[in-house]
Design a protein around this motif. Sequence first.
Motif, PDB file in Angstrom:
ATOM      1  N   ALA A  42       0.843  -1.194   0.000  1.00 34.10           N
ATOM      2  CA  ALA A  42       0.000   0.000   0.000  1.00 34.10           C
ATOM      3  C   ALA A  42       0.880   1.246   0.000  1.00 34.10           C
ATOM      4  CB  ALA A  42      -0.925   0.008   1.220  1.00 34.10           C
ATOM      5  N   THR A  43       0.426   2.269  -0.650  1.00 31.37           N
ATOM      6  CA  THR A  43       1.136   3.549  -0.662  1.00 31.37           C
ATOM      7  C   THR A  43       0.188   4.642  -0.195  1.00 31.37           C
ATOM      8  OG1 THR A  43       0.540   3.953  -2.980  1.00 31.37           O
ATOM      9  CG2 THR A  43       2.642   2.852  -2.553  1.00 31.37           C
ATOM     10  N   THR A  44       0.743   5.724   0.238  1.00 27.43           N
ATOM     11  CA  THR A  44      -0.056   6.900   0.586  1.00 27.43           C
ATOM     12  C   THR A  44       0.540   8.121  -0.106  1.00 27.43           C
ATOM     13  OG1 THR A  44       1.250   7.320   2.591  1.00 27.43           O
ATOM     14  CG2 THR A  44      -0.722   5.955   2.827  1.00 27.43           C
ATOM     15  N   GLU A  45      -0.301   9.082  -0.398  1.00 25.98           N
ATOM     16  CA  GLU A  45       0.187  10.274  -1.081  1.00 25.98           C
ATOM     17  C   GLU A  45       1.153  11.069  -0.211  1.00 25.98           C
ATOM     18  OE1 GLU A  45      -3.083  12.624  -2.404  1.00 25.98           O
ATOM     19  OE2 GLU A  45      -3.839  11.100  -3.796  1.00 25.98           O
ATOM     20  N   ARG A  46       0.957  10.996   1.097  1.00 23.20           N
ATOM     21  CA  ARG A  46       1.801  11.766   2.005  1.00 23.20           C
ATOM     22  C   ARG A  46       2.485  10.848   3.012  1.00 23.20           C
ATOM     23  NH1 ARG A  46      -1.103  16.702   4.688  1.00 23.20           N
ATOM     24  NH2 ARG A  46      -2.446  15.048   5.514  1.00 23.20           N
ATOM     25  N   VAL A  71       4.117  -0.709   3.801  1.00 21.27           N
ATOM     26  CA  VAL A  71       3.884   0.713   3.571  1.00 21.27           C
ATOM     27  C   VAL A  71       5.200   1.475   3.703  1.00 21.27           C
ATOM     28  CG1 VAL A  71       1.531   0.572   4.456  1.00 21.27           C
ATOM     29  CG2 VAL A  71       3.392   1.193   6.011  1.00 21.27           C
ATOM     30  N   ALA A  89       4.042   6.485   6.814  1.00 25.11           N
ATOM     31  CA  ALA A  89       2.834   6.514   5.981  1.00 25.11           C
ATOM     32  C   ALA A  89       1.677   7.192   6.693  1.00 25.11           C
ATOM     33  CB  ALA A  89       2.437   5.097   5.594  1.00 25.11           C
ATOM     34  N   ASP A  90       0.767   7.742   5.922  1.00 27.97           N
ATOM     35  CA  ASP A  90      -0.435   8.418   6.427  1.00 27.97           C
ATOM     36  C   ASP A  90      -1.439   7.359   6.879  1.00 27.97           C
ATOM     37  OD1 ASP A  90      -2.787   9.835   6.818  1.00 27.97           O
ATOM     38  OD2 ASP A  90      -2.573  11.063   5.014  1.00 27.97           O
ATOM     39  N   HIS A  95      -4.294   7.729   8.415  1.00 32.81           N
ATOM     40  CA  HIS A  95      -5.680   8.085   8.125  1.00 32.81           C
ATOM     41  C   HIS A  95      -6.054   7.603   6.721  1.00 32.81           C
ATOM     42  CE1 HIS A  95      -6.056  11.497  11.332  1.00 32.81           C
ATOM     43  NE2 HIS A  95      -5.560  10.385  11.815  1.00 32.81           N
ATOM     44  N   ALA A  96      -5.148   7.802   5.764  1.00 30.09           N
ATOM     45  CA  ALA A  96      -5.429   7.368   4.398  1.00 30.09           C
ATOM     46  C   ALA A  96      -5.489   5.845   4.310  1.00 30.09           C
ATOM     47  CB  ALA A  96      -4.364   7.918   3.451  1.00 30.09           C
ATOM     48  N   LEU A  97      -4.616   5.154   5.026  1.00 33.40           N
ATOM     49  CA  LEU A  97      -4.611   3.692   4.986  1.00 33.40           C
ATOM     50  C   LEU A  97      -5.878   3.100   5.583  1.00 33.40           C
ATOM     51  CD1 LEU A  97      -0.940   2.937   6.099  1.00 33.40           C
ATOM     52  CD2 LEU A  97      -1.881   2.697   3.790  1.00 33.40           C
ATOM     53  N   ARG A 144      -8.922   4.622   5.977  1.00 32.79           N
ATOM     54  CA  ARG A 144     -10.192   5.254   5.609  1.00 32.79           C
ATOM     55  C   ARG A 144     -11.191   4.280   4.984  1.00 32.79           C
ATOM     56  NH1 ARG A 144      -8.116   9.388   2.794  1.00 32.79           N
ATOM     57  NH2 ARG A 144      -7.837  10.545   4.738  1.00 32.79           N
TER      58      ARG A 144
END
Length: 417
Positions: free
Chosen positions: A29-33, A277, A281-282, A284-286, A288
């Motif tokens: 998984a990746t996050t934008e931030r 990750v 990693a963010d 909240h994004a993971l 959501r």
Amino acid sequence: MNNGMKIRVRGGLPLPPVGSPVNGTTEVATTERVALLGADYPGMRARILVDQGDIVEAGAPLFEDRGKPGLRGTAPVSGKVLQINMGAKRRLSSIVLAANNEAPLRFDVSRANSNDGVRALMQETGLWTSFRTRPFDRVPSIEGKAAAIFVTATDTYPNAPNPRHVLAGQENIFTRGLAALKHLTQGKLYLCQNAGAALAEADPQIVIVNVSGHHPAGLVGTHINRLHPPTRQGPVWHIGYQDVLALGKVLTEGHLISVRTITLTGEGLRQPRQLQVPMGADLHALARREMTPGQKRILSGPVIVGRECQFLTRYHLQATVLNAKAVAPRHWFFAALRAAAVPEAFVPTEALERALGPKLHVVPLLRALSIGDAETAARLGCLQLAEEDLALATYVTGGEIDFGMRLRSVLDVLEAS
């Protein structure tokens, strides 16, 4: 099976998981931030090396300690510097990056076959901050010497990633990281793992330690206490198995791959997951897409020692999503677990003896910490401990006293003396 040393923690507490267990599948998984957090580097006075809007490569330095040049934090991903947030007294709060797919920074690994070479490489890549010391649980100075090094490859927090599963197929890379660490100490390198096949080959310097028992059997403080208690003159260092793997990848591929295999669990999720990750990693994004309705709190780390944070912190391998209405009191979880996991027939002294893995005089030590008696606490062994070692003591006493915070106050006094 291997024939290494053994640590068996008698007692301990079988902490119940919060939420459903994860299966063995790991998703990428990746996050934008992503972010580096100043709170992960206590005692460091950061000099910022980038400006907002800069484009950086993975492995590029973002900040370094003003008093100890070379002790630095590096970008876990390539990307753009979105925010540089400063807190009270101009202390670093966070540096937030917007990730992109640009190539990482390359490192020269040709000299990483000596103490000086490995030391320099780990400082250049930012992996030096993987180490923490006992006493005081700080990142060691760049000139520091370790009487021994502990590698923690076991975990007794509920729903934690299984180190064997994380390392599967990467044993040679992990072994390469271990071999590099041998250059940094003339003492032993203790590889602490759960019982089973050895995760690396033992030699005159590498000692395989099979650990069994309930939590806190998986804590490095327990291992250090049993095998090599530190002193001010002879500190020991410890490092997690995923950071050793990261070092092995730098040595193998020539660039920094700052990833973590973590579990994302908790009562606030429909489906728990195991994820690979980026570091920082963010969360909240993971979380959501799997969160149930209602207000939530997201912790980096397991419930018993985690902290509420949007981003994955430097040393955690778990994240926990909780229903907000359930977490109003600071130590709600301790009270809930106490009813579930500690038999009523226990007297406080017996429960405390079970809660602390290190073999110390528990009740006198906690009494000294409670009143801030640093001299007595040091004599009773507090220099071997960090906050995580006392989380269960806080739990079995109902959370009325945060012994981890008391310990930190005493350690700060001793460190300054």
